[in-house]
Design a protein around this motif. Structure first.
Motif, PDB file in Angstrom:
ATOM      1  N   CYS A 106       1.020  -1.209   0.149  1.00 20.07           N
ATOM      2  CA  CYS A 106       0.184  -0.026  -0.013  1.00 20.07           C
ATOM      3  C   CYS A 106       0.745   1.113  -0.088  1.00 20.07           C
ATOM      4  N   ASP A 107       2.004   1.426  -1.102  1.00 19.17           N
ATOM      5  CA  ASP A 107       2.629   2.410  -0.925  1.00 19.17           C
ATOM      6  C   ASP A 107       2.068   3.703  -1.087  1.00 19.17           C
ATOM      7  N   HIS A 108       1.039   3.883  -1.600  1.00 20.21           N
ATOM      8  CA  HIS A 108       0.147   5.219  -1.667  1.00 20.21           C
ATOM      9  C   HIS A 108      -0.332   5.617  -0.105  1.00 20.21           C
ATOM     10  N   ARG A 109      -0.622   4.541   0.431  1.00 17.54           N
ATOM     11  CA  ARG A 109      -0.796   4.929   1.900  1.00 17.54           C
ATOM     12  C   ARG A 109       0.457   5.256   2.921  1.00 17.54           C
ATOM     13  N   VAL A 110       1.657   4.466   2.418  1.00 15.05           N
ATOM     14  CA  VAL A 110       2.766   4.507   3.357  1.00 15.05           C
ATOM     15  C   VAL A 110       3.385   6.127   3.095  1.00 15.05           C
ATOM     16  N   SER A 111       3.145   6.419   1.729  1.00 14.02           N
ATOM     17  CA  SER A 111       3.934   7.863   1.403  1.00 14.02           C
ATOM     18  C   SER A 111       2.984   8.884   2.243  1.00 14.02           C
ATOM     19  N   GLU A 112       1.817   8.790   2.700  1.00 13.16           N
ATOM     20  CA  GLU A 112       1.041   9.566   3.531  1.00 13.16           C
ATOM     21  C   GLU A 112       1.633   9.388   5.027  1.00 13.16           C
ATOM     22  N   GLY A 113       2.258   8.399   5.234  1.00 16.39           N
ATOM     23  CA  GLY A 113       2.597   8.099   6.834  1.00 16.39           C
ATOM     24  C   GLY A 113       1.755   7.418   7.458  1.00 16.39           C
ATOM     25  N   ARG A 114       0.871   6.330   6.661  1.00 15.28           N
ATOM     26  CA  ARG A 114       0.145   5.580   7.080  1.00 15.28           C
ATOM     27  C   ARG A 114       0.562   4.209   6.804  1.00 15.28           C
ATOM     28  N   GLU A 115       0.009   3.199   7.524  1.00 12.98           N
ATOM     29  CA  GLU A 115       0.364   1.788   7.448  1.00 12.98           C
ATOM     30  C   GLU A 115      -0.337   1.160   6.315  1.00 12.98           C
ATOM     31  N   PRO A 116       0.198  -0.034   5.771  1.00 16.14           N
ATOM     32  CA  PRO A 116      -0.677  -0.583   4.911  1.00 16.14           C
ATOM     33  C   PRO A 116      -2.010  -1.105   5.436  1.00 16.14           C
ATOM     34  N   ALA A 117      -3.027  -1.167   4.620  1.00 12.96           N
ATOM     35  CA  ALA A 117      -4.394  -1.454   4.784  1.00 12.96           C
ATOM     36  C   ALA A 117      -4.433  -2.775   5.863  1.00 12.96           C
ATOM     37  N   CYS A 118      -3.748  -3.872   5.265  1.00 10.32           N
ATOM     38  CA  CYS A 118      -3.658  -4.922   6.007  1.00 10.32           C
ATOM     39  C   CYS A 118      -2.975  -5.013   7.484  1.00 10.32           C
ATOM     40  N   VAL A 119      -2.071  -4.075   7.655  1.00 10.17           N
ATOM     41  CA  VAL A 119      -1.533  -3.798   8.894  1.00 10.17           C
ATOM     42  C   VAL A 119      -2.526  -3.177   9.877  1.00 10.17           C
ATOM     43  N   SER A 120      -3.246  -2.071   9.183  1.00  7.70           N
ATOM     44  CA  SER A 120      -3.767  -1.072  10.145  1.00  7.70           C
ATOM     45  C   SER A 120      -5.342  -1.743  10.591  1.00  7.70           C
ATOM     46  N   THR A 121      -5.821  -3.009   9.778  1.00  6.82           N
ATOM     47  CA  THR A 121      -6.843  -3.380  10.540  1.00  6.82           C
ATOM     48  C   THR A 121      -6.748  -4.803  10.845  1.00  6.82           C
ATOM     49  N   CYS A 122      -5.575  -5.313  11.085  1.00  9.05           N
ATOM     50  CA  CYS A 122      -5.253  -6.653  11.775  1.00  9.05           C
ATOM     51  C   CYS A 122      -5.545  -6.377  13.423  1.00  9.05           C
ATOM     52  N   PRO A 123      -6.840  -7.216  13.785  1.00  7.30           N
ATOM     53  CA  PRO A 123      -7.159  -6.921  15.384  1.00  7.30           C
ATOM     54  C   PRO A 123      -6.037  -7.595  16.178  1.00  7.30           C
TER      55      PRO A 123
END
Length: 199
Positions: A139-156
């Motif tokens: 999810c490099d588009h998220r990483v470039s904004e300082g966010r984690e990849p979608a799979c990482v941010s949603t893992c409970p």
């Protein structure tokens, strides 16, 4: 410059598949044909009566020594400065040489049927305009904004740990260099940037 990688803590994965759902929503992967950038393999390990369930989260390994890159005849597969392996959709001719070369089975064809279905579902907001080979991009588009990849941010259960492998203060660096986390199939010589802590 960062060199991104991921650690999978197999001790905490519960097989909920939230990572797959988040990735599908974020990247418009063709779930309708059972194609995903990430998935969780559900395996049985051992022999009766000593059998146990093992959940193995899988995605592109973003290898340093990339067989998919060297197999690509058009240069569509490339590595960014921060170590993320990507596909330039405009240069991809769909020969699937990269799919054959990948020892981790981490690539798939985003074919004409998939492109048409995506347009039907998402209208003008489609990510995939023509057939090509698709894969995880961290999810490099998220990483470039300082966010984690979608799979990482949603893992409970925080199974997926993402960060800069070259930053000694990052958790991913500490785990990857501690010996706790190991790359899969190290004998292949691909130098993956995804590591696993066994259950």
């Amino acid at each position: 410059m960062a060199r991104y990688g991921m650690v999978m803590d197999m001790r905490t994965c519960v097989g909920c598949q939230a990572c797959m759902a988040a990735c599908t929503a974020e990247n418009q992967t063709p779930f309708w044909n059972g194609k995903f950038r990430t998935h969780v393999e559900d395996k049985a390990q051992g022999t009766f009566p000593d059998v146990r369930r093992v959940l193995l989260p899988r995605l592109c390994m973003h290898c340093e020594n990339t067989p998919c890159l060297s197999a690509c005849p058009t240069g569509a597969t490339f590595m960014t400065e921060d170590g993320i392996v990507k596909v330039n959709y405009d240069r991809c001719i769909g020969c699937y040489a990269c799919c054959i070369a990948c020892p981790y089975d981490a690539r798939y064809a985003y074919d004409r049927e998939d492109v048409n279905k995506e347009e039907e579902l998402y209208g003008k907001f489609t990510s995939h305009k023509q057939p090509h080979v698709d894969k995880c991009t961290f999810c490099d588009h998220r990483v470039s904004e300082g966010r984690e990849p979608a799979c990482v941010s949603t893992c409970p259960t925080n199974t997926r740990i993402f960060g800069d492998l070259d930053d000694p203060n990052s958790e991913v660096h500490k785990l990857a260099t501690s010996g706790k986390a190991q790359a899969l199939n190290q004998s292949l010589g691909t130098s993956p940037k995804v590591y696993y802590i066994p259950s």
